[in-house]
Each structure stands twice: as C-alpha cells, then as structure tokens.
Enzyme design. Structure first.
Site, short mmCIF file in Angstrom:
data_model
loop_
_atom_site.label_atom_id
_atom_site.label_comp_id
_atom_site.label_asym_id
_atom_site.label_seq_id
_atom_site.Cartn_x
_atom_site.Cartn_y
_atom_site.Cartn_z
N GLU A 129 0.84 -1.21 0.00
CA GLU A 129 0.00 0.00 0.00
C GLU A 129 0.87 1.25 0.00
O GLU A 129 2.01 1.22 0.44
CB GLU A 129 -0.88 0.02 1.26
N LYS A 187 2.16 4.52 1.60
CA LYS A 187 2.25 4.99 2.99
C LYS A 187 1.99 6.49 2.98
O LYS A 187 2.78 7.27 2.44
CB LYS A 187 3.64 4.69 3.56
N ARG A 206 -2.82 9.35 11.79
CA ARG A 206 -3.57 8.12 11.87
C ARG A 206 -4.88 8.36 12.59
O ARG A 206 -4.93 9.11 13.56
CB ARG A 206 -2.73 7.10 12.64
N ARG A 224 -3.58 8.50 17.11
CA ARG A 224 -2.68 7.39 17.35
C ARG A 224 -2.43 7.21 18.84
O ARG A 224 -2.19 6.11 19.31
CB ARG A 224 -1.39 7.67 16.60
N GLU A 230 -5.38 6.71 7.39
CA GLU A 230 -4.50 7.87 7.55
C GLU A 230 -5.19 9.06 6.88
O GLU A 230 -5.65 8.94 5.74
CB GLU A 230 -3.16 7.56 6.88
N PHE A 283 -7.23 1.91 5.70
CA PHE A 283 -6.36 0.77 5.37
C PHE A 283 -6.67 -0.49 6.17
O PHE A 283 -6.05 -1.52 5.96
CB PHE A 283 -4.88 1.13 5.45
N ARG A 335 4.09 -4.31 17.59
CA ARG A 335 4.91 -4.04 16.42
C ARG A 335 5.34 -5.40 15.88
O ARG A 335 5.76 -6.26 16.64
CB ARG A 335 6.14 -3.24 16.83
P1 AMP Z 1 5.76 4.91 11.12
O1 AMP Z 1 4.96 5.97 11.78
O2 AMP Z 1 6.81 5.43 10.22
O3 AMP Z 1 6.19 3.85 12.07
O4 AMP Z 1 4.75 4.17 10.15
C1 AMP Z 1 3.56 3.64 10.59
C2 AMP Z 1 2.42 4.63 10.35
O5 AMP Z 1 2.19 4.82 8.97
C3 AMP Z 1 1.09 4.12 10.84
O6 AMP Z 1 0.97 4.39 12.20
C4 AMP Z 1 0.11 4.94 10.02
O7 AMP Z 1 -0.17 6.15 10.70
C5 AMP Z 1 0.88 5.32 8.78
N1 AMP Z 1 0.34 4.77 7.54
C6 AMP Z 1 0.26 5.47 6.39
N2 AMP Z 1 -0.23 4.73 5.39
C7 AMP Z 1 -0.48 3.50 5.91
C8 AMP Z 1 -1.00 2.28 5.36
N3 AMP Z 1 -1.35 2.18 4.09
N4 AMP Z 1 -1.11 1.24 6.21
C9 AMP Z 1 -0.76 1.32 7.51
N5 AMP Z 1 -0.27 2.45 8.06
C10 AMP Z 1 -0.12 3.53 7.28
#
Ligand code: AMP
Length: 575
Positions: free
Chosen positions: A248, A250, A255, A270, A299, A339, A414
């Site tokens: 997908e 990102k 969130r 979040r 998101e 998502f 995680r």
């Molecule tokens: P990170 O914050 O870099 O650890 O990445 C995880 C975060 O990416 C999640 O908490 C979501 O807020 C965001 N996110 C954005 N697009 C997606 C997606 N398609 N699936 C899941 N999370 C996503």
C-alpha cells in the site's frame, strides 16, 4: 486500603533504583488493594484519572496548590511560594508544611484510596464559575486529612508531577507478579489492554479473577491500541520476509481510528485521544456509511484540490486545532485513506486474515468524496514492491507499507505483519523517532536560550527500557529551542527515569514524555550510548539533527532497538 499505607509503598518505590525491585513492590501493593482501588491507583500512577480517551486530565496549577497548602496549614501563601522557590519540589514542600502546620486541623480523618481518587477527580473536572475556590477547598481538605508523607504524594498528584517512573508495561508486569510471582500472565493482561486501551479496567478484572480473554473484546466507541509496523530497507528484504504480499501507499498524515455506532462517531488519534471535534467534515460522511457499527483505521491527509496533490505533513497538521475549524476544513480538506477494518455490525474482524478484512473494506469504500481506500496492489515479487514504491514517491508520498495477507490485526504490537519501506532523504540519510530523556543547558550563543540540545533514547521492547542513542545538538530553530526548554523544564526530574538505561549524563533529566524525529547520516557503534548494548558496546547516531516534535506518538511506539539493528545491518550491506 488507607492512602497512608499506599504512601509507604510509594516511598519505597521512589527509593528503589532497580526496575525489578520496583515491579516486585508494586506487585505487593496490588495484592493489598481491592480491585477497584487497583483500578484507581493504576490511573494515578500513570498521572491520569481515566484512559486518555475520556478526556479528563489530572491536575491543577501551582498557584492553586499553594493556596490549598496555605488554607490547610495556616502558612501565608507568599511564604509557601518562597519556600517552594527554595526547595524546588512540591512533594517535599508539602511534606514539610504539614509537619510544620501553624494551625491544628479540624476533625481530621483517615484517607482511603477512594477518598483521594474521588477528590482528585472532582478537583480536576470542576469547571465554570466558582470552580477555582471549589478546587482549592477540596485540595485543602485532602491536606487537612493527610500525614506529611501522604501530603508528599497527594501534592505531586495534584499538580500531575508524581513521576514514579512507572509506565503501562511495569503495571502489567506487576499485576502478573502479584498473582503468579512471574511474568506468566503478562501476555494475557497485555492482550486485554491492547483491545480495551484501559489499564485500570484490566487491573480490576484481573484482580477479580475474571477470564480476561472473555471479558475484553472489541467495543465500539472504545479505542483499540493501534498495530505498529516494522521496517526493512529494501523491496528484496520485504519480499524475502513476506513472499506474496499486499503493498500500500504509505500516507504521511495522521492516523485515525474511526468508531461509528449508529449516529455516534468517535475518531481517535494514534495516542488514542478523541479528536472527532476537529473533523466535522469527516464525521458527516462517517455517519452515513452503510453499516450501523464500524471500527476502521486509516490515515488522514489534506489534499490540495487545485493542484490535485497531497499537502505535506506540516500543512496537514493545521487540521489539528480547536478553533477556526470551518475555515481550516475549507483550506485543508481532509481525505481519509482507510487501510484496515476491525469491526462491522457484530463481527469482530481482528483475528481474520488481512486479505479478508481488506475485502470487507472494499465492499463499502470509497464512500462519499472524502473516505477513500488506501491504494493497494498485490506484489508477486520484489520488483512489484519496488514499482509501487517508486510510484508512491512520484506522488510525493513517503513510501509504502507491505502487509502480510494472512495476518490478523495485531493490536498494540509491532511486528512483521506490516513492514514499512520509507524514502531516504539523501544518499545515506535516515530518521528515527526517539523519546527525549534529558537535555543540555547550552553554552556560548545557546546560553541565552538555556538550551543546548537533547538526549534521545530508543525503546528496547524485550527489556522494556529506554536506551540512549544520541545527543542531538543541531537542527533547532531559535523558537524551537525556547519551546523545548519550556516544555522540558516542566517535566524535569532529579534522577534519570527508572525506565532509562544510560551511561551518559544530561544537565537536566526529564520524564520520558516527548517524542522527536531525528535525522542522521549513519549508525555507528559507540561506548557512550546504550542502544542495543551488548558487552558495553551500544549504537549511536552519527550527525544527529532535530527534525520535528512528533506529538502524535506515544513513548512506547517509537523506534525500537530491533529497528536500529536492522538499519545498521542494512547500512553495512550497502557498504
Ligand atoms: P511509522 O509511523 O513510520 O512507524 O509508520 C507507521 C504509520 O504509517 C502508521 O501508524 C500509520 O499512521 C501510517 N500509515 C500510512 N499509510 C499507511 C497504510 N497504508 N497502512 C498502515 N499504516 C499507514
């Protein structure tokens, strides 16, 4: 249980330096509390009165505390303030003042845990006309009935500065210990917490001997703790891990966990704070969705309708505001890219494989013009993953999320069910999210700001502790330095937090509360830092610089030591 006895425990906990001893003490305390007291005290230990999504915040200002102390002890307010300036800490101040009362208490009585909790609740939630006086009166009454030691902890709770160094993981361990003398029940407890996000209710049910796996299921309008992603650094590594998978885009916005129950809509951040009030445009669409009950996640991103592009994260953040909501929604219209879906009309979907949940999502989305589906493709090889990644970057998105098609929704965990691949900022530049555990006062040109940089740590989820990885001394604007100093001096503590493992010193230690994104060039081995420490050799960031505060993150969902090791390995293989 009397609060006097709780205070004795808090004193012992305050004096221990080892996490293990602290957990054992807390377990002993849980064994003495009734289930309801355990619930109330669990919140108080975390500096709360209820889970965050209730929206009641513990605490009053210092001025009110001084007034209450004055009323209870007969000391003049000015003298109380002067003494505070000398002593510098409300707990010690209050303990001292109760010892040196200038008036004898009227009919004082013993305080039970419930009395303290109820009074703190009333004090924190009273508002409107006359509320200042009411707060002072209730607080004074607490002091009037407390021993010096009780006053030490009541005062800290009143201004929300208990800083016991206890987080949810310690509470969960202690609960398990209280029954089994081991961590045996921790997983069961953690699962219940991940589904309910309510540590108090979990503590209560556990001590009542209830079957947690039956007691805690998804409840619409009560948030689930969000699943978190692992990271890998190439399409090849992701394919090697997952094989055929979903890929997908990102999206880099914020969130949202959306709950719909008939006409009632809650949107959780979040960090699981309620924020539906900020997004009437989304709420209107959500209400119309074709199921009565829905829990989904996505998101939200602001879109630039004129140019047909996404606004940046910084622009999108303008939507997190309490005032001027209508104008902001005109200027930065939000699209929610859903998502995942965890619940529809009586069906809890979290244990079903992702591919089935996605089908459910696709059956009713996109909906209206602002609730979309996240862009998803099935990858059959690494080059499919790479193609979606390049495509995402060309749309100015930050990367991709690869997902295990067979995995359940892992609330609060995680894991490699979700793997992120992010764009790198330059040839070998990357970022981490770390928690601030201390700061430096600054010298030379920085002296005037009283701020010279941050000591930042990552999270070791197995050992359940924070480990330092960098002293961050650059990347700050002048405004940011002032803001950080002000925020951090508010949460200063005398000794490093008990959850922190460090060998370096900070000028000022702070309670782990704020998450920052830090950019760096490389990860190196270092004796200075404890991240990933084996045999005295940890990992550190080379050329770390501050990027931004991530106030959407909580301290347990920052970059983990495992991710750091992964980044280090990827960097070595590149070389
Ligand atoms: P990170 O914050 O870099 O650890 O990445 C995880 C975060 O990416 C999640 O908490 C979501 O807020 C965001 N996110 C954005 N697009 C997606 C997606 N398609 N699936 C899941 N999370 C996503």
């Amino acid at each position: 249980m009397l609060f006097r006895d709780v205070s004795e425990f808090l004193k012992e906990i305050e004096e221990t330096t080892s996490r293990l001893d602290m957990t054992a003490k807390l377990a002993e305390l849980y064994n003495k509390l009734s289930p309801t007291e355990a619930k109330e005290l669990s919140y108080l230990l975390l500096g709360k009165l209820a889970p965050d999504y209730y929206g009641v915040e513990l605490g009053i200002g210092m001025k009110l505390l001084f007034e209450a102390l004055s009323m209870a002890t007969g000391w003049e307010v000015e003298d109380v303030e002067k003494l505070y300036e000398k002593m510098g800490e409300v707990g010690e101040l209050s303990q001292y003042l109760i010892t040196k009362k200038k008036q004898s208490s009227l009919a004082s009585r013993d305080l039970a845990v419930k009395d303290v909790y109820d009074a703190l609740f009333k004090i924190s939630s009273t508002s409107g006309q006359g509320s200042v006086m009411t707060k002072i009166k209730y607080a004074a009454e607490l002091f009037n009935n407390s021993s010096p030691l009780e006053a030490r902890y009541i005062a800290r709770m009143l201004v929300n500065k208990l800083r016991a160094g206890i987080g949810e993981p310690t509470i969960m361990d202690a609960l398990s210990w209280s029954k089994t003398g081991t961590k045996e029940d921790r997983e069961l407890i953690e699962r219940a917490y991940n589904i309910s996000s309510d540590i108090g209710e979990v503590a209560k049910a556990f001590l009542e001997g209830k079957d947690l796996s039956k007691e805690f299921t998804i409840e619409v309008l009560r948030p689930i703790r969000p699943a978190l992603a692992e990271r890998l650094n190439s399409a090849e590594a992701i394919f090697a891990k997952l094989g055929k998978c979903a890929v997908e885009y990102k999206y880099d916005g914020f969130r949202m966990q959306v709950h719909k129950k008939g006409d009632l809509v809650s949107i959780f951040s979040r960090r699981l704070e309620r924020m539906e009030g900020m997004f009437p445009d989304l709420v209107d669409s959500i209400k119309e969705m074709p199921y009565k009950d829905i829990v989904l996640e996505g998101e939200a991103l602001a879109v630039n309708k004129k140019e047909g592009t996404f606004f940046s994260f910084q622009e999108t953040m303008h939507r997190r505001r309490k005032y001027g909501i209508d104008e902001a929604s005109e200027k930065w219209p939000l699209h929610l890219y859903a998502f995942d879906v965890m619940y529809v009309d009586g069906d809890a979907l979290i244990d079903r494989p992702f591919k089935e949940r996605r089908k459910v999502l696709e059956s009713f989305l996109p909906f209206s013009n602002n609730i979309k589906l996240s862009h998803m493709e099935i990858a059959h090889n690494a080059s499919d993953i790479k193609r979606v990644f390049d495509d995402a970057l060309s749309k100015k998105l930050e990367g991709i999320m690869a997902k295990n098609l067979e995995a359940p929704y892992k609330a609060g965990k995680r894991g490699f069910s979700w793997i992120k691949l992010k764009k790198s900022y330059g040839k070998s530049v990357d970022t981490i999210d770390g928690v601030v555990v201390g700061y430096y006062r600054g010298s030379g040109a920085r002296a005037k700001f009283g701020f010279g940089g941050l000591l930042v740590a990552v999270y070791d989820s197995e050992r359940d502790e924070f480990q330092t990885i960098a002293k961050v001394g650059s990347g700050f604007t002048e405004e940011e330095m002032v803001r950080l100093r002000d925020m951090l001096s508010e949460i200063a503590i005398k000794k490093p937090d008990k959850r922190l493992n460090t060998v370096v010193e900070a000028d000022v230690w702070v309670e782990p509360r704020y998450v920052v994104e830090v950019m760096f060039d490389e990860i190196t081995k270092s004796k200075q830092h404890t991240a990933g420490n084996i045999d005295g050799q940890g990992y550190a960031l080379r050329f770390p610089r501050f990027l931004k505060l991530r106030d959407d993150r909580d301290i347990y969902s920052i970059t983990t030591v495992n991710e750091v090791l992964e980044m280090f390995a990827a960097q070595s293989s590149k070389k």
